[in-house]
Motif scaffolding. Structure first.
Motif, PDB file in Angstrom:
ATOM      1  N   PHE A 252       0.836  -1.190   0.000  1.00 50.31           N
ATOM      2  CA  PHE A 252       0.000   0.000   0.000  1.00 50.31           C
ATOM      3  C   PHE A 252       0.877   1.249   0.000  1.00 50.31           C
ATOM      4  O   PHE A 252       1.925   1.274   0.648  1.00 50.31           O
ATOM      5  CB  PHE A 252      -0.901   0.016   1.238  1.00 50.31           C
ATOM      6  CG  PHE A 252      -1.906  -1.104   1.278  1.00 50.31           C
ATOM      7  CD1 PHE A 252      -3.222  -0.891   0.881  1.00 50.31           C
ATOM      8  CD2 PHE A 252      -1.540  -2.368   1.709  1.00 50.31           C
ATOM      9  CE1 PHE A 252      -4.149  -1.922   0.915  1.00 50.31           C
ATOM     10  CE2 PHE A 252      -2.457  -3.419   1.742  1.00 50.31           C
ATOM     11  CZ  PHE A 252      -3.770  -3.188   1.345  1.00 50.31           C
ATOM     12  N   SER A 253       0.428   2.298  -0.682  1.00 53.20           N
ATOM     13  CA  SER A 253       1.203   3.541  -0.700  1.00 53.20           C
ATOM     14  C   SER A 253       0.273   4.732  -0.861  1.00 53.20           C
ATOM     15  O   SER A 253      -0.865   4.604  -1.321  1.00 53.20           O
ATOM     16  CB  SER A 253       2.222   3.528  -1.846  1.00 53.20           C
ATOM     17  OG  SER A 253       1.574   3.609  -3.102  1.00 53.20           O
ATOM     18  N   MET A 254       0.793   5.908  -0.470  1.00 49.15           N
ATOM     19  CA  MET A 254       0.096   7.175  -0.664  1.00 49.15           C
ATOM     20  C   MET A 254       1.066   8.203  -1.208  1.00 49.15           C
ATOM     21  O   MET A 254       2.218   8.278  -0.753  1.00 49.15           O
ATOM     22  CB  MET A 254      -0.500   7.689   0.648  1.00 49.15           C
ATOM     23  CG  MET A 254      -1.887   7.197   0.934  1.00 49.15           C
ATOM     24  SD  MET A 254      -2.625   8.103   2.309  1.00 49.15           S
ATOM     25  CE  MET A 254      -4.269   7.371   2.273  1.00 49.15           C
ATOM     26  N   ILE A 255       0.572   9.006  -2.149  1.00 50.60           N
ATOM     27  CA  ILE A 255       1.331  10.118  -2.716  1.00 50.60           C
ATOM     28  C   ILE A 255       0.566  11.399  -2.407  1.00 50.60           C
ATOM     29  O   ILE A 255      -0.643  11.483  -2.675  1.00 50.60           O
ATOM     30  CB  ILE A 255       1.498   9.970  -4.243  1.00 50.60           C
ATOM     31  CG1 ILE A 255       2.202   8.645  -4.579  1.00 50.60           C
ATOM     32  CG2 ILE A 255       2.252  11.160  -4.820  1.00 50.60           C
ATOM     33  CD1 ILE A 255       1.294   7.590  -5.147  1.00 50.60           C
ATOM     34  N   ASN A 256       1.237  12.388  -1.835  1.00 52.45           N
ATOM     35  CA  ASN A 256       0.580  13.645  -1.487  1.00 52.45           C
ATOM     36  C   ASN A 256       1.532  14.825  -1.641  1.00 52.45           C
ATOM     37  O   ASN A 256       2.732  14.684  -1.401  1.00 52.45           O
ATOM     38  CB  ASN A 256       0.110  13.633  -0.024  1.00 52.45           C
ATOM     39  CG  ASN A 256      -1.083  12.744   0.208  1.00 52.45           C
ATOM     40  OD1 ASN A 256      -2.208  13.080  -0.141  1.00 52.45           O
ATOM     41  ND2 ASN A 256      -0.845  11.575   0.812  1.00 52.45           N
ATOM     42  N   SER A 257       0.981  15.977  -2.031  1.00 48.87           N
ATOM     43  CA  SER A 257       1.706  17.228  -1.880  1.00 48.87           C
ATOM     44  C   SER A 257       1.515  17.712  -0.446  1.00 48.87           C
ATOM     45  O   SER A 257       0.466  17.498   0.160  1.00 48.87           O
ATOM     46  CB  SER A 257       1.173  18.286  -2.848  1.00 48.87           C
ATOM     47  OG  SER A 257       1.548  17.994  -4.176  1.00 48.87           O
ATOM     48  N   LYS A 258       2.521  18.397   0.065  1.00 48.27           N
ATOM     49  CA  LYS A 258       2.472  18.795   1.470  1.00 48.27           C
ATOM     50  C   LYS A 258       1.375  19.813   1.760  1.00 48.27           C
ATOM     51  O   LYS A 258       0.809  19.807   2.856  1.00 48.27           O
ATOM     52  CB  LYS A 258       3.841  19.344   1.893  1.00 48.27           C
ATOM     53  CG  LYS A 258       4.932  18.274   1.913  1.00 48.27           C
ATOM     54  CD  LYS A 258       6.290  18.844   2.282  1.00 48.27           C
ATOM     55  CE  LYS A 258       7.360  17.764   2.306  1.00 48.27           C
ATOM     56  NZ  LYS A 258       8.711  18.312   2.609  1.00 48.27           N
ATOM     57  N   VAL A 259       1.082  20.687   0.805  1.00 48.20           N
ATOM     58  CA  VAL A 259       0.001  21.661   1.005  1.00 48.20           C
ATOM     59  C   VAL A 259      -0.890  21.671  -0.242  1.00 48.20           C
ATOM     60  O   VAL A 259      -1.118  22.717  -0.856  1.00 48.20           O
ATOM     61  CB  VAL A 259       0.546  23.074   1.329  1.00 48.20           C
ATOM     62  CG1 VAL A 259       1.085  23.125   2.738  1.00 48.20           C
ATOM     63  CG2 VAL A 259       1.622  23.514   0.336  1.00 48.20           C
ATOM     64  N   ASP A 260      -1.405  20.531  -0.586  1.00 48.02           N
ATOM     65  CA  ASP A 260      -2.265  20.316  -1.749  1.00 48.02           C
ATOM     66  C   ASP A 260      -3.396  21.354  -1.788  1.00 48.02           C
ATOM     67  O   ASP A 260      -4.234  21.421  -0.894  1.00 48.02           O
ATOM     68  CB  ASP A 260      -2.835  18.896  -1.656  1.00 48.02           C
ATOM     69  CG  ASP A 260      -3.701  18.508  -2.841  1.00 48.02           C
ATOM     70  OD1 ASP A 260      -4.448  19.366  -3.342  1.00 48.02           O
ATOM     71  OD2 ASP A 260      -3.647  17.333  -3.247  1.00 48.02           O
ATOM     72  N   LYS A 261      -3.425  22.142  -2.855  1.00 44.86           N
ATOM     73  CA  LYS A 261      -4.370  23.263  -2.938  1.00 44.86           C
ATOM     74  C   LYS A 261      -5.821  22.807  -2.936  1.00 44.86           C
ATOM     75  O   LYS A 261      -6.684  23.427  -2.304  1.00 44.86           O
ATOM     76  CB  LYS A 261      -4.087  24.103  -4.180  1.00 44.86           C
ATOM     77  CG  LYS A 261      -4.283  23.389  -5.510  1.00 44.86           C
ATOM     78  CD  LYS A 261      -3.900  24.270  -6.690  1.00 44.86           C
ATOM     79  CE  LYS A 261      -4.229  23.630  -8.037  1.00 44.86           C
ATOM     80  NZ  LYS A 261      -3.612  22.305  -8.234  1.00 44.86           N
ATOM     81  N   ASP A 262      -6.122  21.728  -3.645  1.00 44.99           N
ATOM     82  CA  ASP A 262      -7.515  21.282  -3.709  1.00 44.99           C
ATOM     83  C   ASP A 262      -7.969  20.653  -2.399  1.00 44.99           C
ATOM     84  O   ASP A 262      -9.114  20.840  -1.966  1.00 44.99           O
ATOM     85  CB  ASP A 262      -7.699  20.293  -4.863  1.00 44.99           C
ATOM     86  CG  ASP A 262      -7.796  20.993  -6.203  1.00 44.99           C
ATOM     87  OD1 ASP A 262      -7.078  21.989  -6.385  1.00 44.99           O
ATOM     88  OD2 ASP A 262      -8.581  20.553  -7.057  1.00 44.99           O
ATOM     89  N   GLN A 263      -7.083  19.903  -1.751  1.00 47.86           N
ATOM     90  CA  GLN A 263      -7.444  19.359  -0.454  1.00 47.86           C
ATOM     91  C   GLN A 263      -7.698  20.479   0.554  1.00 47.86           C
ATOM     92  O   GLN A 263      -8.607  20.385   1.387  1.00 47.86           O
ATOM     93  CB  GLN A 263      -6.343  18.427   0.060  1.00 47.86           C
ATOM     94  CG  GLN A 263      -6.223  17.128  -0.723  1.00 47.86           C
ATOM     95  CD  GLN A 263      -5.302  16.138  -0.046  1.00 47.86           C
ATOM     96  OE1 GLN A 263      -5.511  15.780   1.108  1.00 47.86           O
ATOM     97  NE2 GLN A 263      -4.277  15.697  -0.750  1.00 47.86           N
TER      98      GLN A 263
END
Length: 462
Positions: A330-341
Protein backbone atom coordinates in the motif's frame (compact mmCIF):
# COMPACT_ATOMS: atom_id res chain seq x y z
CA UNK A 1 -30.78 20.09 16.99
CA UNK A 2 -27.18 18.87 16.83
CA UNK A 3 -24.86 21.49 15.37
CA UNK A 4 -22.82 19.87 12.59
CA UNK A 5 -19.72 21.43 11.02
CA UNK A 6 -21.74 21.64 7.82
CA UNK A 7 -25.35 20.87 7.06
CA UNK A 8 -26.04 17.71 5.04
CA UNK A 9 -28.57 19.74 3.03
CA UNK A 10 -30.01 23.23 3.08
CA UNK A 11 -32.41 22.33 5.89
CA UNK A 12 -32.14 24.71 8.79
CA UNK A 13 -34.56 24.64 11.75
CA UNK A 14 -36.43 27.52 10.14
CA UNK A 15 -36.54 26.34 6.52
CA UNK A 16 -39.97 24.74 6.86
CA UNK A 17 -41.40 28.26 7.04
CA UNK A 18 -38.98 29.93 4.65
CA UNK A 19 -40.49 30.96 1.28
CA UNK A 20 -39.02 29.09 -1.72
CA UNK A 21 -37.87 32.38 -3.23
CA UNK A 22 -35.74 33.10 -0.16
CA UNK A 23 -34.27 29.59 -0.25
CA UNK A 24 -33.39 30.07 -3.93
CA UNK A 25 -31.70 33.36 -3.07
CA UNK A 26 -29.69 31.64 -0.33
CA UNK A 27 -28.51 29.06 -2.84
CA UNK A 28 -27.52 31.72 -5.33
CA UNK A 29 -25.65 33.74 -2.71
CA UNK A 30 -23.79 30.64 -1.50
CA UNK A 31 -22.74 29.67 -5.02
CA UNK A 32 -21.58 33.24 -5.69
CA UNK A 33 -19.56 33.38 -2.48
CA UNK A 34 -17.88 30.07 -3.22
CA UNK A 35 -17.00 31.10 -6.76
CA UNK A 36 -15.84 34.61 -5.97
CA UNK A 37 -13.78 34.25 -2.80
CA UNK A 38 -10.29 35.45 -3.67
CA UNK A 39 -7.22 33.25 -3.73
CA UNK A 40 -3.67 34.57 -3.76
CA UNK A 41 -2.25 34.22 -7.24
CA UNK A 42 1.18 34.05 -8.73
CA UNK A 43 3.62 36.44 -7.16
CA UNK A 44 1.88 36.51 -3.78
CA UNK A 45 3.54 35.39 -0.59
CA UNK A 46 4.18 31.71 -0.04
CA UNK A 47 3.30 29.89 3.17
CA UNK A 48 6.07 30.60 5.64
CA UNK A 49 7.79 33.46 3.78
CA UNK A 50 9.29 36.02 6.14
CA UNK A 51 7.12 38.70 4.56
CA UNK A 52 3.86 36.84 5.11
CA UNK A 53 1.57 38.07 7.81
CA UNK A 54 -1.03 35.88 9.51
CA UNK A 55 -3.64 37.47 7.25
CA UNK A 56 -1.54 36.64 4.20
CA UNK A 57 -1.26 33.00 5.24
CA UNK A 58 -4.98 32.82 5.84
CA UNK A 59 -5.69 34.17 2.37
CA UNK A 60 -3.59 31.44 0.79
CA UNK A 61 -6.35 28.87 1.21
CA UNK A 62 -9.35 30.97 0.27
CA UNK A 63 -11.28 29.56 -2.65
CA UNK A 64 -10.16 31.18 -5.86
CA UNK A 65 -12.41 31.91 -8.83
CA UNK A 66 -12.55 28.63 -10.73
CA UNK A 67 -15.11 26.85 -12.83
CA UNK A 68 -14.67 23.77 -10.65
CA UNK A 69 -13.15 23.27 -7.21
CA UNK A 70 -12.18 19.75 -8.15
CA UNK A 71 -9.65 18.98 -10.87
CA UNK A 72 -12.16 19.28 -13.69
CA UNK A 73 -12.19 17.42 -16.99
CA UNK A 74 -9.11 17.87 -19.10
CA UNK A 75 -9.58 18.24 -22.85
CA UNK A 76 -9.56 14.77 -24.32
CA UNK A 77 -7.63 13.94 -27.42
CA UNK A 78 -8.53 11.77 -30.38
CA UNK A 79 -8.01 8.60 -28.39
CA UNK A 80 -10.68 9.72 -25.92
CA UNK A 81 -13.11 10.02 -28.83
CA UNK A 82 -12.08 6.92 -30.81
CA UNK A 83 -13.76 4.35 -28.62
CA UNK A 84 -16.12 1.42 -28.91
CA UNK A 85 -19.30 1.15 -26.88
CA UNK A 86 -21.20 -1.86 -25.65
CA UNK A 87 -24.11 -2.59 -23.34
CA UNK A 88 -23.85 -5.41 -20.84
CA UNK A 89 -27.56 -6.13 -21.06
CA UNK A 90 -27.03 -7.22 -24.67
CA UNK A 91 -24.18 -9.51 -23.62
CA UNK A 92 -21.61 -8.11 -26.06
CA UNK A 93 -18.97 -6.85 -23.63
CA UNK A 94 -16.47 -9.66 -22.93
CA UNK A 95 -12.86 -8.54 -22.60
CA UNK A 96 -11.66 -11.18 -25.04
CA UNK A 97 -13.56 -9.47 -27.88
CA UNK A 98 -11.88 -6.12 -27.25
CA UNK A 99 -8.87 -5.23 -29.36
CA UNK A 100 -5.51 -4.63 -27.70
CA UNK A 101 -5.05 -0.95 -26.87
CA UNK A 102 -8.57 0.01 -27.89
CA UNK A 103 -10.73 2.07 -25.49
CA UNK A 104 -14.15 0.59 -24.77
CA UNK A 105 -17.07 2.29 -23.03
CA UNK A 106 -19.13 -0.32 -21.21
CA UNK A 107 -22.69 0.54 -20.14
CA UNK A 108 -23.69 -1.81 -17.30
CA UNK A 109 -27.27 -0.56 -16.92
CA UNK A 110 -29.20 -2.04 -14.01
CA UNK A 111 -29.13 0.14 -10.90
CA UNK A 112 -26.23 2.31 -12.05
CA UNK A 113 -26.81 6.05 -12.39
CA UNK A 114 -25.17 9.47 -12.53
CA UNK A 115 -26.18 12.62 -10.66
CA UNK A 116 -27.24 13.91 -14.06
CA UNK A 117 -30.06 11.49 -14.90
CA UNK A 118 -29.76 12.27 -18.61
CA UNK A 119 -26.26 10.75 -18.69
CA UNK A 120 -26.22 6.94 -18.41
CA UNK A 121 -23.35 5.46 -16.43
CA UNK A 122 -20.48 3.76 -18.22
CA UNK A 123 -16.99 2.63 -17.33
CA UNK A 124 -13.93 2.37 -19.57
CA UNK A 125 -11.68 -0.54 -20.48
CA UNK A 126 -8.42 -0.74 -22.38
CA UNK A 127 -7.22 -4.27 -23.00
CA UNK A 128 -3.58 -5.08 -22.36
CA UNK A 129 -1.72 -7.97 -20.74
CA UNK A 130 -4.16 -10.66 -19.64
CA UNK A 131 -2.45 -11.44 -16.33
CA UNK A 132 -1.90 -7.81 -15.24
CA UNK A 133 -4.70 -5.44 -14.27
CA UNK A 134 -4.72 -1.76 -13.30
CA UNK A 135 -8.04 -1.08 -11.57
CA UNK A 136 -8.48 2.69 -11.51
CA UNK A 137 -10.98 4.81 -9.54
CA UNK A 138 -11.59 8.07 -11.39
CA UNK A 139 -11.63 11.43 -9.62
CA UNK A 140 -14.13 14.27 -9.83
CA UNK A 141 -14.76 15.97 -6.49
CA UNK A 142 -17.48 15.39 -3.90
CA UNK A 143 -20.93 16.84 -3.27
CA UNK A 144 -21.87 16.42 0.37
CA UNK A 145 -25.04 18.48 0.47
CA UNK A 146 -27.63 20.24 -1.67
CA UNK A 147 -25.70 23.52 -1.84
CA UNK A 148 -22.57 21.81 -3.15
CA UNK A 149 -24.61 19.92 -5.73
CA UNK A 150 -26.50 23.00 -6.95
CA UNK A 151 -23.37 25.14 -7.22
CA UNK A 152 -22.02 22.75 -9.92
CA UNK A 153 -18.49 23.50 -8.69
CA UNK A 154 -17.74 20.61 -6.39
CA UNK A 155 -18.35 17.37 -8.29
CA UNK A 156 -18.80 15.99 -11.77
CA UNK A 157 -22.29 14.73 -12.58
CA UNK A 158 -21.47 12.67 -15.68
CA UNK A 159 -18.60 10.33 -16.67
CA UNK A 160 -15.53 12.12 -18.00
CA UNK A 161 -13.65 11.55 -21.21
CA UNK A 162 -10.18 12.53 -20.02
CA UNK A 163 -6.69 11.87 -21.30
CA UNK A 164 -5.25 8.44 -20.61
CA UNK A 165 -2.12 9.99 -19.10
CA UNK A 166 0.31 9.07 -16.33
CA UNK A 167 -0.26 5.51 -15.12
CA UNK A 168 -3.08 5.21 -17.67
CA UNK A 169 -0.77 5.88 -20.63
CA UNK A 170 -0.26 2.61 -22.53
CA UNK A 171 2.39 3.92 -24.92
CA UNK A 172 4.91 5.51 -22.52
CA UNK A 173 7.48 2.98 -21.31
CA UNK A 174 8.25 5.20 -18.31
CA UNK A 175 4.86 4.19 -16.98
CA UNK A 176 5.47 1.00 -14.97
CA UNK A 177 1.93 -0.16 -15.78
CA UNK A 178 1.82 0.75 -19.47
CA UNK A 179 1.17 -2.78 -20.69
CA UNK A 180 -1.53 -3.62 -18.15
CA UNK A 181 -5.19 -4.17 -18.93
CA UNK A 182 -6.85 -1.03 -17.53
CA UNK A 183 -10.32 -0.73 -16.06
CA UNK A 184 -11.41 2.84 -15.25
CA UNK A 185 -14.26 3.03 -12.76
CA UNK A 186 -15.86 6.19 -14.15
CA UNK A 187 -17.17 8.69 -11.60
CA UNK A 188 -20.32 10.78 -11.72
CA UNK A 189 -22.01 10.28 -8.32
CA UNK A 190 -20.29 12.88 -6.11
CA UNK A 191 -19.95 10.37 -3.26
CA UNK A 192 -16.52 8.75 -3.70
CA UNK A 193 -18.33 5.60 -4.85
CA UNK A 194 -20.01 5.05 -1.48
CA UNK A 195 -23.56 6.33 -1.97
CA UNK A 196 -26.82 4.42 -1.94
CA UNK A 197 -29.64 6.92 -1.42
CA UNK A 198 -32.03 9.35 -3.08
CA UNK A 199 -31.86 12.94 -1.83
CA UNK A 200 -34.14 15.88 -2.59
CA UNK A 201 -31.26 18.03 -3.82
CA UNK A 202 -32.89 19.52 -6.89
CA UNK A 203 -33.44 23.27 -7.01
CA UNK A 204 -37.10 22.74 -6.16
CA UNK A 205 -36.58 19.62 -4.08
CA UNK A 206 -36.52 17.15 -6.97
CA UNK A 207 -35.06 13.70 -6.34
CA UNK A 208 -31.35 13.17 -7.03
CA UNK A 209 -30.17 9.56 -7.10
CA UNK A 210 -26.76 8.93 -5.51
CA UNK A 211 -25.55 5.55 -6.77
CA UNK A 212 -21.78 5.39 -6.42
CA UNK A 213 -21.87 2.07 -4.59
CA UNK A 214 -23.98 0.40 -7.29
CA UNK A 215 -21.78 1.89 -10.03
CA UNK A 216 -18.57 0.58 -8.48
CA UNK A 217 -20.07 -2.86 -7.77
CA UNK A 218 -21.24 -3.23 -11.38
CA UNK A 219 -17.71 -2.55 -12.64
CA UNK A 220 -16.19 -4.94 -10.11
CA UNK A 221 -18.52 -7.81 -11.04
CA UNK A 222 -17.81 -7.35 -14.75
CA UNK A 223 -14.07 -7.27 -14.04
CA UNK A 224 -14.27 -10.40 -11.87
CA UNK A 225 -15.88 -12.30 -14.72
CA UNK A 226 -13.08 -11.26 -17.12
CA UNK A 227 -10.03 -11.91 -14.89
CA UNK A 228 -9.65 -15.61 -14.13
CA UNK A 229 -5.89 -15.69 -13.60
CA UNK A 230 -4.39 -12.40 -12.39
CA UNK A 231 -0.66 -12.38 -11.68
CA UNK A 232 -0.63 -8.70 -10.65
CA UNK A 233 -3.46 -6.47 -9.46
CA UNK A 234 -2.87 -2.73 -9.08
CA UNK A 235 -5.64 -0.68 -7.46
CA UNK A 236 -5.18 3.07 -7.77
CA UNK A 237 -7.03 6.38 -7.78
CA UNK A 238 -6.58 10.12 -7.37
CA UNK A 239 -8.47 12.66 -5.27
CA UNK A 240 -12.06 11.41 -4.83
CA UNK A 241 -10.79 8.17 -6.36
CA UNK A 242 -8.19 7.98 -3.58
CA UNK A 243 -10.95 8.13 -0.98
CA UNK A 244 -12.89 5.52 -2.94
CA UNK A 245 -10.08 2.99 -3.11
CA UNK A 246 -9.52 3.28 0.64
CA UNK A 247 -13.09 2.18 1.10
CA UNK A 248 -13.20 -0.34 -1.75
CA UNK A 249 -9.71 -1.88 -1.71
CA UNK A 250 -10.63 -4.71 0.64
CA UNK A 251 -13.60 -5.80 -1.47
CA UNK A 252 -11.71 -5.43 -4.77
CA UNK A 253 -8.86 -7.55 -3.44
CA UNK A 254 -11.20 -10.20 -2.07
CA UNK A 255 -13.11 -10.42 -5.35
CA UNK A 256 -10.19 -10.32 -7.78
CA UNK A 257 -7.16 -11.90 -6.14
CA UNK A 258 -6.12 -15.43 -6.95
CA UNK A 259 -3.53 -17.57 -5.21
CA UNK A 260 -0.27 -15.62 -5.12
CA UNK A 261 -1.66 -12.60 -7.02
CA UNK A 262 0.70 -9.70 -6.40
CA UNK A 263 -1.33 -6.77 -5.05
CA UNK A 264 -0.31 -3.09 -5.17
CA UNK A 265 -2.46 -0.17 -3.95
CA UNK A 266 -1.67 3.49 -4.76
CA UNK A 267 -3.77 6.28 -3.18
CA UNK A 268 -3.03 9.70 -4.68
CA UNK A 269 -3.79 13.14 -3.27
CA UNK A 270 -6.41 12.56 -0.62
CA UNK A 271 -5.56 10.65 2.56
CA UNK A 272 -9.05 11.13 4.01
CA UNK A 273 -8.11 14.14 6.10
CA UNK A 274 -11.05 16.29 7.26
CA UNK A 275 -11.41 19.40 9.40
CA UNK A 276 -12.02 20.78 11.99
CA UNK A 277 -9.76 18.29 13.75
CA UNK A 278 -11.87 18.04 16.89
CA UNK A 279 -15.02 17.28 14.89
CA UNK A 280 -13.80 14.82 12.24
CA UNK A 281 -16.32 12.18 13.28
CA UNK A 282 -19.18 14.67 12.92
CA UNK A 283 -18.04 15.73 9.44
CA UNK A 284 -17.61 12.10 8.39
CA UNK A 285 -20.98 11.12 9.83
CA UNK A 286 -22.70 13.96 7.98
CA UNK A 287 -21.18 12.76 4.70
CA UNK A 288 -22.21 9.17 5.40
CA UNK A 289 -25.76 10.35 6.11
CA UNK A 290 -25.85 12.51 2.99
CA UNK A 291 -24.71 9.64 0.78
CA UNK A 292 -26.30 6.65 2.53
CA UNK A 293 -22.80 5.20 2.79
CA UNK A 294 -23.52 2.93 5.74
CA UNK A 295 -25.45 0.62 3.42
CA UNK A 296 -22.65 0.52 0.83
CA UNK A 297 -21.82 -3.00 -0.30
CA UNK A 298 -18.12 -2.15 0.05
CA UNK A 299 -18.43 -1.63 3.81
CA UNK A 300 -17.59 -4.79 5.80
CA UNK A 301 -20.32 -5.85 8.23
CA UNK A 302 -18.18 -5.21 11.29
CA UNK A 303 -17.84 -1.54 10.23
CA UNK A 304 -21.51 -0.86 9.56
CA UNK A 305 -22.34 -0.28 13.23
CA UNK A 306 -19.47 2.18 13.56
CA UNK A 307 -20.71 3.95 10.44
CA UNK A 308 -24.28 4.18 11.71
CA UNK A 309 -23.18 5.51 15.10
CA UNK A 310 -20.85 8.12 13.62
CA UNK A 311 -17.55 6.65 14.80
CA UNK A 312 -16.16 5.31 11.51
CA UNK A 313 -13.43 7.21 9.66
CA UNK A 314 -11.93 6.31 6.28
CA UNK A 315 -8.41 5.95 7.68
CA UNK A 316 -9.60 3.24 10.10
CA UNK A 317 -11.12 1.34 7.19
CA UNK A 318 -7.92 1.65 5.14
CA UNK A 319 -5.73 0.46 8.02
CA UNK A 320 -7.96 -2.57 8.49
CA UNK A 321 -7.45 -3.45 4.80
CA UNK A 322 -3.66 -3.23 5.20
CA UNK A 323 -3.86 -5.64 8.13
CA UNK A 324 -6.22 -8.00 6.34
CA UNK A 325 -3.81 -8.26 3.40
CA UNK A 326 -0.29 -8.23 4.87
CA UNK A 327 1.33 -9.36 1.59
CA UNK A 328 -0.19 -6.50 -0.39
CA UNK A 329 1.78 -3.26 -0.85
CA UNK A 330 0.00 0.00 0.00
CA UNK A 331 1.20 3.54 -0.70
CA UNK A 332 0.10 7.17 -0.66
CA UNK A 333 1.33 10.12 -2.72
CA UNK A 334 0.58 13.64 -1.49
CA UNK A 335 1.71 17.23 -1.88
CA UNK A 336 2.47 18.80 1.47
CA UNK A 337 0.00 21.66 1.01
CA UNK A 338 -2.26 20.32 -1.75
CA UNK A 339 -4.37 23.26 -2.94
CA UNK A 340 -7.52 21.28 -3.71
CA UNK A 341 -7.44 19.36 -0.45
CA UNK A 342 -7.10 22.68 1.38
CA UNK A 343 -10.14 24.09 -0.43
CA UNK A 344 -12.36 21.14 0.35
CA UNK A 345 -11.15 21.14 3.95
CA UNK A 346 -12.14 24.81 4.24
CA UNK A 347 -15.56 24.27 2.68
CA UNK A 348 -16.45 21.28 4.85
CA UNK A 349 -15.11 22.92 8.01
CA UNK A 350 -16.83 26.24 7.26
CA UNK A 351 -13.55 27.86 8.20
CA UNK A 352 -10.11 28.57 6.82
CA UNK A 353 -7.55 25.81 7.17
CA UNK A 354 -3.95 26.99 7.33
CA UNK A 355 -1.42 25.19 5.11
CA UNK A 356 0.81 24.62 8.16
CA UNK A 357 -2.09 23.10 10.11
CA UNK A 358 -3.07 20.91 7.16
CA UNK A 359 0.43 19.49 6.73
CA UNK A 360 0.80 18.85 10.45
CA UNK A 361 -2.44 16.83 10.55
CA UNK A 362 -1.54 14.95 7.36
CA UNK A 363 1.84 14.08 8.85
CA UNK A 364 0.19 12.72 12.00
CA UNK A 365 -2.19 10.64 9.90
CA UNK A 366 0.60 9.25 7.70
CA UNK A 367 2.58 8.36 10.83
CA UNK A 368 -0.25 6.05 11.86
CA UNK A 369 -0.20 4.43 8.40
CA UNK A 370 3.56 3.79 8.39
CA UNK A 371 3.12 1.73 11.54
CA UNK A 372 1.83 -0.92 9.14
CA UNK A 373 4.83 -2.72 7.60
CA UNK A 374 3.21 -2.91 4.16
CA UNK A 375 2.62 0.86 3.76
CA UNK A 376 4.83 3.53 2.15
CA UNK A 377 4.46 7.30 1.70
CA UNK A 378 5.78 9.69 -0.96
CA UNK A 379 5.58 13.41 -0.11
CA UNK A 380 6.11 16.29 -2.55
CA UNK A 381 6.83 19.93 -1.65
CA UNK A 382 4.20 22.37 -2.88
CA UNK A 383 0.49 22.47 -3.61
CA UNK A 384 0.09 20.31 -6.74
CA UNK A 385 -3.05 18.13 -6.82
CA UNK A 386 -3.03 14.58 -8.26
CA UNK A 387 -0.01 12.97 -9.88
CA UNK A 388 -0.88 9.48 -11.05
CA UNK A 389 -2.95 10.34 -14.12
CA UNK A 390 -0.93 13.46 -14.97
CA UNK A 391 2.29 14.02 -16.90
CA UNK A 392 3.84 15.25 -13.61
CA UNK A 393 4.11 11.57 -12.70
CA UNK A 394 7.26 11.58 -14.82
CA UNK A 395 8.78 14.81 -13.43
CA UNK A 396 7.81 15.01 -9.76
CA UNK A 397 10.45 14.54 -7.09
CA UNK A 398 10.17 15.23 -3.35
CA UNK A 399 11.13 18.86 -4.08
CA UNK A 400 8.19 19.60 -6.36
CA UNK A 401 5.88 18.53 -9.17
CA UNK A 402 8.28 19.95 -11.77
CA UNK A 403 11.23 18.08 -10.28
CA UNK A 404 14.48 19.22 -8.75
CA UNK A 405 17.13 17.88 -6.44
CA UNK A 406 18.52 14.38 -6.44
CA UNK A 407 15.44 12.63 -5.09
CA UNK A 408 13.77 9.70 -6.78
CA UNK A 409 11.35 10.66 -9.56
CA UNK A 410 7.83 9.51 -8.69
CA UNK A 411 7.45 7.23 -11.73
CA UNK A 412 10.71 5.45 -10.80
CA UNK A 413 9.49 5.10 -7.20
CA UNK A 414 6.37 3.38 -8.54
CA UNK A 415 8.57 1.17 -10.68
CA UNK A 416 9.92 -0.31 -7.47
CA UNK A 417 6.47 -1.62 -6.63
CA UNK A 418 5.80 -2.89 -10.14
CA UNK A 419 8.99 -4.92 -10.35
CA UNK A 420 9.13 -6.26 -6.81
CA UNK A 421 8.55 -9.95 -6.31
CA UNK A 422 6.60 -11.78 -3.63
CA UNK A 423 8.03 -10.89 -0.18
CA UNK A 424 10.74 -8.69 -1.75
CA UNK A 425 11.53 -5.17 -0.44
CA UNK A 426 9.55 -2.21 -1.81
CA UNK A 427 10.56 1.46 -2.10
CA UNK A 428 11.18 3.40 1.08
CA UNK A 429 9.16 6.27 2.49
CA UNK A 430 10.22 9.35 0.55
CA UNK A 431 10.34 12.95 1.77
CA UNK A 432 12.97 15.71 1.64
CA UNK A 433 13.40 18.64 4.01
CA UNK A 434 14.56 19.54 7.48
CA UNK A 435 13.55 16.94 10.03
CA UNK A 436 10.85 17.81 12.56
CA UNK A 437 9.31 15.36 14.98
CA UNK A 438 5.60 16.18 14.72
CA UNK A 439 3.36 15.59 17.74
CA UNK A 440 -0.29 16.29 18.43
CA UNK A 441 0.63 18.72 21.20
CA UNK A 442 3.13 20.66 19.11
CA UNK A 443 2.28 23.81 17.18
CA UNK A 444 2.15 23.59 13.37
CA UNK A 445 5.55 24.28 11.80
CA UNK A 446 5.79 26.90 9.08
CA UNK A 447 6.80 26.78 6.31
CA UNK A 448 5.53 23.29 5.49
CA UNK A 449 8.76 22.09 3.92
CA UNK A 450 9.90 19.64 6.60
CA UNK A 451 9.75 15.89 7.05
CA UNK A 452 8.94 13.84 10.12
CA UNK A 453 11.65 11.17 10.60
CA UNK A 454 8.95 8.47 10.52
CA UNK A 455 8.20 9.38 6.89
CA UNK A 456 11.78 9.15 5.61
CA UNK A 457 13.40 5.90 4.55
CA UNK A 458 12.44 3.02 6.78
CA UNK A 459 11.31 5.59 9.36
CA UNK A 460 11.59 5.16 13.09
CA UNK A 461 11.36 1.80 14.77
CA UNK A 462 7.88 0.39 14.34
Amino acid sequence: PVSLPFRPDLSHPDTHCTPPSVMALRRSVLATILAATAHKGAGSCVDGDAGCSAADEQSLVQIRPHSMLFDGPHPHGAEGMDSKTCKMESGDCPLQRMLLGEINHVFPGGGTACLDPSKPYFFQVRRGSRGKLLYWFDDGGICGNQAMFLSKQFCTTEPWLTEWSGVLNHSDARNPYHDYTMVRVSYCSGDSFSGNITQQWGLNGEDVKISGSANAEAVLEWTRAQSPALRTLVIAGSSAGSIALQGWANRVIDRLQKERTRIIVHADSFPGLLFPVGQINLVTFALHQAWGSCSSIALPLDFKVACETGTLTIDELFRSTMRAHPHAHFSMINSKVDKDQLRYAAVLAHNTVMPSEFYKEMTLLLKTFVQEPNFRSYLVDGEFHTFLRMQELFTATPLGAAGGGNGTVLSKWLQGFATCQWHSPVPENTCEGRQVNVTEAGDPESPADYCDPALVGEGEAR
